[in-house]
Design an enzyme around this catalytic site. Structure first.
Site, PDB file in Angstrom:
ATOM      1  N   ASN A   1      22.541  36.255  36.942  1.00  0.00           N
ATOM      2  CA  ASN A   1      23.556  35.511  35.916  1.00  0.00           C
ATOM      3  C   ASN A   1      22.703  34.577  34.502  1.00  0.00           C
ATOM      4  O   ASN A   1      21.661  33.472  34.855  1.00  0.00           O
ATOM      5  CB  ASN A   1      23.518  34.467  37.034  1.00  0.00           C
TER       6      ASN A   1
ATOM      7  N   HIS B   1      22.613  29.927  32.099  1.00  0.00           N
ATOM      8  CA  HIS B   1      22.303  29.372  31.348  1.00  0.00           C
ATOM      9  C   HIS B   1      21.246  30.160  29.949  1.00  0.00           C
ATOM     10  O   HIS B   1      20.639  28.604  29.454  1.00  0.00           O
ATOM     11  CB  HIS B   1      21.484  28.471  32.376  1.00  0.00           C
TER      12      HIS B   1
ATOM     13  N   HIS C   1      29.534  33.596  34.470  1.00  0.00           N
ATOM     14  CA  HIS C   1      31.284  32.125  34.494  1.00  0.00           C
ATOM     15  C   HIS C   1      31.273  32.236  33.653  1.00  0.00           C
ATOM     16  O   HIS C   1      30.879  30.889  32.787  1.00  0.00           O
ATOM     17  CB  HIS C   1      30.359  31.287  35.580  1.00  0.00           C
TER      18      HIS C   1
ATOM     19  N   ARG D   1      33.612  29.115  32.916  1.00  0.00           N
ATOM     20  CA  ARG D   1      34.406  28.061  33.674  1.00  0.00           C
ATOM     21  C   ARG D   1      35.553  28.081  32.428  1.00  0.00           C
ATOM     22  O   ARG D   1      35.807  28.108  31.357  1.00  0.00           O
ATOM     23  CB  ARG D   1      33.124  27.197  33.115  1.00  0.00           C
TER      24      ARG D   1
ATOM     25  N   ARG E   1      32.000  25.594  29.062  1.00  0.00           N
ATOM     26  CA  ARG E   1      30.087  24.350  28.864  1.00  0.00           C
ATOM     27  C   ARG E   1      29.107  25.448  29.252  1.00  0.00           C
ATOM     28  O   ARG E   1      28.394  25.064  27.961  1.00  0.00           O
ATOM     29  CB  ARG E   1      30.204  23.766  30.342  1.00  0.00           C
TER      30      ARG E   1
ATOM     31  N   GLU F   1      32.155  35.803  37.368  1.00  0.00           N
ATOM     32  CA  GLU F   1      31.733  34.804  38.640  1.00  0.00           C
ATOM     33  C   GLU F   1      34.212  33.893  37.567  1.00  0.00           C
ATOM     34  O   GLU F   1      33.408  33.481  36.707  1.00  0.00           O
ATOM     35  CB  GLU F   1      31.454  34.223  38.823  1.00  0.00           C
TER      36      GLU F   1
ATOM     37  N   THR G   1      28.553  25.435  41.072  1.00  0.00           N
ATOM     38  CA  THR G   1      29.501  24.973  41.660  1.00  0.00           C
ATOM     39  C   THR G   1      29.114  25.124  43.023  1.00  0.00           C
ATOM     40  O   THR G   1      27.483  24.595  43.888  1.00  0.00           O
ATOM     41  CB  THR G   1      29.163  26.644  42.358  1.00  0.00           C
TER      42      THR G   1
ATOM     43  N   GLU H   1      30.969  37.294  48.185  1.00  0.00           N
ATOM     44  CA  GLU H   1      29.229  36.695  48.164  1.00  0.00           C
ATOM     45  C   GLU H   1      29.128  35.829  49.390  1.00  0.00           C
ATOM     46  O   GLU H   1      30.011  34.425  48.986  1.00  0.00           O
ATOM     47  CB  GLU H   1      29.533  36.368  47.239  1.00  0.00           C
TER      48      GLU H   1
ATOM     49  N   HIS I   1      22.893  31.636  45.563  1.00  0.00           N
ATOM     50  CA  HIS I   1      23.158  30.057  44.835  1.00  0.00           C
ATOM     51  C   HIS I   1      21.954  29.690  45.122  1.00  0.00           C
ATOM     52  O   HIS I   1      21.163  29.544  46.270  1.00  0.00           O
ATOM     53  CB  HIS I   1      24.292  29.446  45.632  1.00  0.00           C
TER      54      HIS I   1
HETATM   55  N1  PXP Z   1      26.655  33.396  42.851  1.00  0.00           N
HETATM   56  C1  PXP Z   1      28.261  32.370  42.446  1.00  0.00           C
HETATM   57  C2  PXP Z   1      28.598  32.254  43.095  1.00  0.00           C
HETATM   58  C3  PXP Z   1      27.681  30.975  41.846  1.00  0.00           C
HETATM   59  O1  PXP Z   1      28.340  30.144  41.184  1.00  0.00           O
HETATM   60  C4  PXP Z   1      26.185  30.819  40.790  1.00  0.00           C
HETATM   61  C5  PXP Z   1      26.014  29.926  40.061  1.00  0.00           C
HETATM   62  O2  PXP Z   1      26.194  30.066  39.030  1.00  0.00           O
HETATM   63  C6  PXP Z   1      25.948  31.787  41.375  1.00  0.00           C
HETATM   64  C7  PXP Z   1      25.523  33.057  42.054  1.00  0.00           C
HETATM   65  C8  PXP Z   1      23.804  31.493  40.975  1.00  0.00           C
HETATM   66  O3  PXP Z   1      23.379  30.628  41.662  1.00  0.00           O
HETATM   67  P1  PXP Z   1      22.047  30.656  40.522  1.00  0.00           P
HETATM   68  O4  PXP Z   1      22.003  29.895  39.351  1.00  0.00           O
HETATM   69  O5  PXP Z   1      21.448  28.522  40.967  1.00  0.00           O
HETATM   70  O6  PXP Z   1      20.984  30.669  40.713  1.00  0.00           O
END
Ligand code: PXP
Length: 244
Positions: free
Chosen positions: A7, A10, A43, A45, A49, A70, A101, A151, A191
């Protein structure tokens, strides 16, 4: 072996902090893809952001990239997703005031709604994964909705304060994976996973893919810091020499 989905949200968070055009999440996606990760997750959003719509479109254009979008089950984002056609959408709950999330979807309370949405995506050739807590009722409802995958939210496991709590949360995730697999669902998890807590989750049989973002980006910033400082020192030194 569980595959890794990365992901890159960030990377975009850093960019949006200054509204610059760097760092570019798409470059990060390319680096991860070269290493053989199984998918790139972004993601989009409602408040934009971090990831913007053009980021999603640029990731979509990358060669050999499985794109997992996402998103919240909100009409504005659904329309964008149906236009971009990612390789998978992962539906998540979303609140503007949350930092990230915060928990899984309540599929059990809205099976008809999610069944209709799953059909809408699948009619366009987009498989759906539902982000849910490791709760048997949510897993059964997800299977009922016709989703191809779930997931499992590892957030409660990741945030455990004691070893005993982590062991209990891990057990819930294991049971959830077994139940979901038995119902024919493909199982992803994610997550809050970090280098410190990923191993027990990665060792669970039948977890197809782990989605990890924040800890990878955080580690990258620290690991790459020495090189970035050193490059800047060299640039300053050569500029001073050029003046003399
Ligand atoms: N899976 C989902 C559904 C999420 O919302 C997130 C965060 O965007 C992640 C995985 C990844 O989580 P993390 O950034 O804490 O590794």
């Amino acid at each position: 072996m569980a595959k890794l989905g990365v992901n890159v949200d960030h990377i975009a968070t850093l960019r949006q902090a200054r509204l610059t055009d760097y760092p570019d999440p798409v470059i990060a996606a390319q680096i991860a893809l070269k290493l053989g990760v199984s998918c790139i997750t972004v993601h989009l959003r409602e408040d934009r952001r971090h990831i913007r719509e053009d980021d999603v479109r640029r990731v979509r254009e990358l060669a050999n990239c499985r794109l997992n979008l996402e998103m919240a089950a909100e009409e504005e984002i659904i329309k964008i997703a149906l236009d971009i056609k990612p390789d998978q959408v992962t539906l998540v709950p979303e609140k503007r005031e949350e930092l990230t999330t915060e928990g899984g979807l309540n599929v059990a309370g809205r099976v008809e709604f999610f069944s209709a949405l799953v059909k809408r995506f699948e009619n366009e050739g987009v498989p759906v994964s539902l982000f849910i807590d490791p709760d048997p009722a949510q897993i059964k409802a997800s299977a009922e909705s016709g989703a191809e995958a779930i997931e499992i939210n590892t957030g409660q496991y990741s945030e455990s304060k004691t070893e005993q709590e982590a062991a209990e949360r891990l057990e819930e995730v294991k049971k959830a994976v077994a139940l979901a697999t038995g119902l024919g669902l493909t199982v992803h998890a994610g997550h809050g996973l970090t280098e410190q807590n990923v191993a027990p989750i990665a060792a669970i049989p039948n977890v197809d893919e782990l989605n990890i973002g924040h800890s990878i980006v955080s580690e990258a910033v620290i690991v790459g810091f020495a090189q970035a400082v050193s490059t800047m020192m060299q640039l300053i030194a050569s500029a001073s020499l050029a003046v003399k």
